[in-house]
Design an enzyme around this catalytic site. Structure first.
Site, PDB file in Angstrom:
ATOM      1  N   TRP A 360      39.482  61.703  -9.358  1.00 51.17           N
ATOM      2  CA  TRP A 360      38.150  61.217  -9.237  1.00 51.17           C
ATOM      3  C   TRP A 360      37.015  62.162  -8.363  1.00 51.17           C
ATOM      4  O   TRP A 360      36.097  62.087  -8.323  1.00 51.17           O
ATOM      5  CB  TRP A 360      38.344  59.757  -9.000  1.00 51.17           C
ATOM      6  CG  TRP A 360      38.452  59.711  -7.497  1.00 51.17           C
ATOM      7  CD1 TRP A 360      39.721  59.960  -6.672  1.00 51.17           C
ATOM      8  CD2 TRP A 360      37.774  58.844  -6.391  1.00 51.17           C
ATOM      9  NE1 TRP A 360      39.750  59.412  -5.401  1.00 51.17           N
ATOM     10  CE2 TRP A 360      38.609  58.861  -5.153  1.00 51.17           C
ATOM     11  CE3 TRP A 360      36.446  58.287  -6.617  1.00 51.17           C
ATOM     12  CZ2 TRP A 360      37.969  58.386  -3.990  1.00 51.17           C
ATOM     13  CZ3 TRP A 360      35.991  57.631  -5.252  1.00 51.17           C
ATOM     14  CH2 TRP A 360      36.724  57.661  -4.253  1.00 51.17           C
ATOM     15  N   ASP A 361      38.072  62.914  -7.526  1.00 49.62           N
ATOM     16  CA  ASP A 361      37.235  63.764  -6.662  1.00 49.62           C
ATOM     17  C   ASP A 361      35.942  64.334  -7.360  1.00 49.62           C
ATOM     18  O   ASP A 361      35.033  64.712  -6.955  1.00 49.62           O
ATOM     19  CB  ASP A 361      38.013  64.774  -6.050  1.00 49.62           C
ATOM     20  CG  ASP A 361      39.196  64.184  -5.303  1.00 49.62           C
ATOM     21  OD1 ASP A 361      39.745  63.048  -5.768  1.00 49.62           O
ATOM     22  OD2 ASP A 361      39.753  65.071  -4.470  1.00 49.62           O
ATOM     23  N   GLU A 491      43.904  54.261   0.537  1.00 45.77           N
ATOM     24  CA  GLU A 491      45.249  54.115   0.260  1.00 45.77           C
ATOM     25  C   GLU A 491      45.922  53.640   1.231  1.00 45.77           C
ATOM     26  O   GLU A 491      47.265  53.409   0.974  1.00 45.77           O
ATOM     27  CB  GLU A 491      45.638  55.607  -0.252  1.00 45.77           C
ATOM     28  CG  GLU A 491      44.933  55.996  -1.776  1.00 45.77           C
ATOM     29  CD  GLU A 491      45.235  57.219  -2.152  1.00 45.77           C
ATOM     30  OE1 GLU A 491      45.651  58.233  -1.303  1.00 45.77           O
ATOM     31  OE2 GLU A 491      45.011  57.710  -3.347  1.00 45.77           O
ATOM     32  N   GLN A 604      39.839  56.484   4.435  1.00 47.26           N
ATOM     33  CA  GLN A 604      38.625  57.206   3.963  1.00 47.26           C
ATOM     34  C   GLN A 604      37.434  55.938   3.686  1.00 47.26           C
ATOM     35  O   GLN A 604      37.939  55.028   3.285  1.00 47.26           O
ATOM     36  CB  GLN A 604      38.613  57.974   2.801  1.00 47.26           C
ATOM     37  CG  GLN A 604      39.205  57.379   1.364  1.00 47.26           C
ATOM     38  CD  GLN A 604      39.796  58.353   0.547  1.00 47.26           C
ATOM     39  OE1 GLN A 604      41.224  58.485   0.673  1.00 47.26           O
ATOM     40  NE2 GLN A 604      39.155  58.840  -0.291  1.00 47.26           N
TER      41      GLN A 604
HETATM   42  C1  BGC Z   1      42.672  61.031  -1.299  1.00 48.19           C
HETATM   43  C2  BGC Z   1      42.251  60.444  -2.979  1.00 48.19           C
HETATM   44  C3  BGC Z   1      41.977  61.693  -3.425  1.00 48.19           C
HETATM   45  C4  BGC Z   1      43.345  62.666  -3.520  1.00 48.19           C
HETATM   46  C5  BGC Z   1      43.000  64.004  -3.942  1.00 48.19           C
HETATM   47  C6  BGC Z   1      44.072  61.530  -1.323  1.00 48.19           C
HETATM   48  O1  BGC Z   1      44.352  61.744  -0.245  1.00 48.19           O
HETATM   49  O2  BGC Z   1      43.022  59.435  -0.839  1.00 48.19           O
HETATM   50  O3  BGC Z   1      40.979  59.618  -2.687  1.00 48.19           O
HETATM   51  O4  BGC Z   1      41.622  61.745  -4.689  1.00 48.19           O
HETATM   52  O5  BGC Z   1      43.672  62.856  -2.046  1.00 48.19           O
HETATM   53  O6  BGC Z   1      42.017  64.788  -3.222  1.00 48.19           O
END
Ligand code: BGC
Length: 769
Positions: A360-361, A491, A604
């Site tokens: 989703w980035d 997360e 985050q």
């Molecule tokens: C983040 C996610 C992100 C992923 C890839 C993870 O550490 O929590 O939001 O999509 O890294 O960058």
């Protein structure tokens, strides 16, 4: 801070002094790429100490069979991995009979690496004394051509300083490579064919399972004091997967000897399998005809064009300047928007972690950068990538039990299939679906190009709305719809109920889809009929969606006057990050997962991510309250975190805090804040760094088809400037502490708003506010 060896410089990343402990970090930081391929800054010659070898080709992946402790229904069968590709840079070197290896040299002096971002090349130089006493000066330059994206160039120069030397160059190409993160220690490449003639060699290999065919090639020339010796190899070693040439030269003390190696890949994504070697031969012929100097000049010019549009200047703060340029440089090395089959991986071409390419980035963080610094077709390509994967997203939702064309886009993917296999993320971190809808909204808001929605976007919006409608649960207790068992952007808590961000996004997705359906019905009747027939949508179904959106539940605390991150947030022991012993950080390296999950610590932006997307749905006071409530619990252990906080702190006029977050986002890798840069750089969050200047300090927003700015400047800076491609008009904005200047290219005027006041910018005339 973990590391501080990168020397501040406006245009280059520089390391001085050789330290084996830093090699893996530097391999990440000095990575090069050209959108089609990229590689870590591994040494060309043998190196016997710790190193992380990595060379990658865009779009070439391997489905590595899933490895989990306990299988759960719905897990994907495999994890698509960006492959460590065959090595084309290798050059073993023998000096007076000794294999040259920096790790074995008794003395290495003047070691220096430079990544020249302005011109797009990587250079390494040093003076080394070998065990046999021969002292050599070495200068190596390497770049991956932007103009000819199947071509890489190495110019490796050696000057013996204290005695004559017999130098043996042994350049090779080798498909016998592995991934460090292979689940089953399997080989990913099957060698098919090896060919060589004179100074050129080719190894054709195919990925197992996905059957991408790749020709890796090299073409070598040996020079003495810049004069081509037209040497042929005195020996050729070949096996099924490797070819190595051997050239011998006798070099007098003080004389400069060099090997130029052209190398790279031709791949079946772009050529017929039968044409791969012929394709590589063409690249070699054209490179040889131009020669090293011309190729380098072309590289410098190609990068100048990129900088012309995307550079951000910062006056009075070299570290901040270096940081933003590093971010812009890496983004352009990773993705140039030429090919809608490609996307932007979180590690780009700098490491293996995160496997597949698309998170989703891309939608949440990268699209604004590409929209504003490139032709708008580039952002449209990124949206089209998801449109092309809609069927797979519907299949993916189907595997989890959703029906009727509901789509769940994968957490991470290469070809549209889900590749993630941690239940709490794969099944629960479903907010990603919302970012994909948001990007469609954002694209139209910024570019004004509505055509994407009737052509493609609406189908995506409908499938996403269907998902949210089915994923919500009606709670009789509340007489509202709830969303149970999710992981939000944070997360660090899993399987929670009613994550505010997810619920808010779900409601918005449904409302937005309904709005767009109505608009397309009115204004694009034939597209409407085509789509409605295809997706089989009727009024009754839409009425059901609307019920969910209208009655969505949002957890709220009267006491704190804030939306709650999730139902149980206030039950946590609310100890702020500042009151946590520093030795406990980063918590993801120091604590058990169990402890993290129970803690109040936020990885985050989560609620604040919602405030970022939907800023104008909330008042400034609300933002301030939520920022003050959540930021103190935020550990920013995702690279995606500091940029959002920097933008919001700037909006709230907290410049010192905004600046601290800015440095953290822009120098995350250079200063290795999260102590993991050796795994690779954080590419996708680099677009967030760009946002923190343009949207944070510049205060740029698009409202009602016009550009608005609220320029602010950190006191550490004398000024800064950036450029925006707004609907094919190129606007330059320069901010100083007491004024903002605008200038516009082209022939049409543009009205922008500065702190709410209209300012007319005439083309080619500087306007000062
Ligand atoms: C983040 C996610 C992100 C992923 C890839 C993870 O550490 O929590 O939001 O999509 O890294 O960058």
């Amino acid at each position: 801070m973990n590391q501080d060896y990168i020397i501040p410089n406006n245009w280059s990343i520089i390391e001085e002094g050789f330290d084996a402990e830093r090699v893996k970090s530097s391999e990440s930081l000095f990575s090069i790429g050209n959108g089609a391929m990229g590689q870590r800054a591994n040494f060309e010659e043998n190196y016997s100490a710790e190193t992380f070898q990595g060379s990658y080709i865009a779009g070439i992946y391997y489905p590595d069979k899933t490895k989990v402790g306990w299988w759960k229904n719905g897990y994907p069968e495999y994890f698509a991995k960006v492959l460590n590709a065959p090595n084309w840079i290798g050059i073993e070197i023998e000096i007076n009979g000794e294999n040259f290896d920096l790790n074995a040299c008794p003395e290495v002096q003047n070691f220096k690496r430079e990544l020249n971002m302005k011109e797009g090349w990587y250079h390494r130089s040093f003076v080394a004394t070998l065990q046999n006493g021969t002292e050599i000066e070495v200068n190596v330059r390497r770049f991956l051509s932007l103009d000819s994206d199947e071509l890489g160039v190495i110019n490796y120069e050696i000057t013996p300083l204290n005695k004559d030397a017999k130098i043996v160059y042994k350049p090779y190409i080798d498909a016998g490579v592995k991934n460090e993160d292979a689940n089953w220690e399997e080989k990913f490449w099957e060698p098919l064919d090896v060919k060589h003639s004179e100074n050129d060699a080719f190894v054709v290999a195919r990925t197992f399972k996905t059957h991408f065919n790749v020709a890796t090639y090299m073409s070598n020339s040996i020079f003495s004091n810049d004069k081509n010796l037209n040497l042929s190899p005195v020996n050729v070693d070949d096996s099924a997967e490797k070819v190595q040439f051997l050239y011998e030269v006798q070099v007098a003390k003080g004389e400069k000897s060099s090997i130029q190696k052209f190398g790279g890949y031709t791949v079946s994504l772009n050529h017929e399998n039968s044409e791969l070697i012929a394709g590589a031969q063409k690249v070699i012929a054209s490179a040889k005809a131009k020669g090293y100097k011309t190729l380098l000049q072309e590289q410098i010019e190609a990068w100048a064009k990129i900088w012309e549009m995307s550079d951000i200047t910062i006056d009075g703060d070299v570290k901040a300047q270096q940081g933003i340029r590093f971010n812009i440089f890496q983004l352009n090395q990773t993705y140039l928007g030429k090919d809608s089959r490609l996307n932007i991986g979180p590690k780009g071409f700098t490491g293996e972690k995160y496997g597949g390419s698309t998170y989703w980035d891309t939608e949440a963080y990268c699209i604004p950068f590409y929209m504003a610094t490139k032709d708008q077709q580039v952002a449209r390509n990124l949206l089209t990538y998801r449109y092309n994967q809609l069927d797979k997203a519907i299949e993916n939702a189907g595997k989890l039990g959703f029906t009727n064309g509901a789509a769940l886009y994968p957490m991470v993917t290469m070809n549209g299939e889900e590749c993630h296999n941690e239940w709490e993320i794969t099944f629960e971190e479903i907010h990603r679906n919302g970012a994909i809808a948001f990007a469609i909204f954002n694209y139209f808001r910024f570019t004004g190009d509505y055509s994407y929605i009737p052509e493609k976007g609406l189908e995506v919006l409908i499938a996403i709305a269907r998902f949210w409608h089915q994923r919500a649960t009606y709670s009789t207790n509340k007489d509202q719809f709830v969303i149970l068992g999710v992981t939000g952007p944070n997360e660090y808590e899993n399987n929670v109920n009613n994550n505010f961000y997810t619920n808010y996004l779900a409601k918005w997705c449904i409302d937005y889809a309904l709005e767009q359906i109505e608009k397309v019905a009115k204004e694009y009747a034939s597209d409407y009929s085509r789509i409605i027939a295809k997706v089989n949508l009727d009024k009754a179904e839409m009425a059901q969606w609307k019920k969910v959106a209208d009655k969505m539940y949002f957890p709220f605390s009267e006491e704190h006057d804030v939306y709650l991150q999730q139902d149980g947030f206030l039950d946590k022991e609310l100890v702020k990050v500042n009151d946590l012993d520093k030795s406990q950080r980063p918590i993801n390296q120091k604590w058990s997962w169990d402890r993290i999950l129970r803690s109040p610590y936020i990885k985050q932006a989560d609620v604040l991510q919602g405030f970022y997307f939907f800023e104008d749905h909330f008042s400034r006071e609300q933002l301030e309250k939520h920022f003050d409530f959540y930021e103190p619990f935020t550990v920013h252990e995702s690279s995606l975190s500091p940029c959002v906080h920097s933008i919001q702190a700037a909006g709230l006029g907290r410049m010192e805090q905004a600046y601290t977050f800015y440095l953290r986002t822009s120098r995350l890798d250079l200063d290795d804040y999260n102590k993991e840069v050796e795994e690779g750089c954080h590419i996708t969050s680099m677009a967030g760094t760009w946002m923190s200047i343009v949207e944070g300090f510049g205060g740029m927003r698009v409202k009602n088809d016009t550009l608005h700015f609220e320029p602010r400047i950190p006191e550490q800076w004398e000024g800064y400037s950036f450029k925006i491609n707004f609907r094919n008009q190129i606007l330059q904005v320069s901010v100083a502490s007491n004024e903002t200047k605008f200038s516009l290219e082209g022939t049409k005027e543009l009205t922008v708003y500065v702190n709410g006041n209209a300012v007319l910018v005439e083309p080619n005339t500087l306007v000062t506010v």
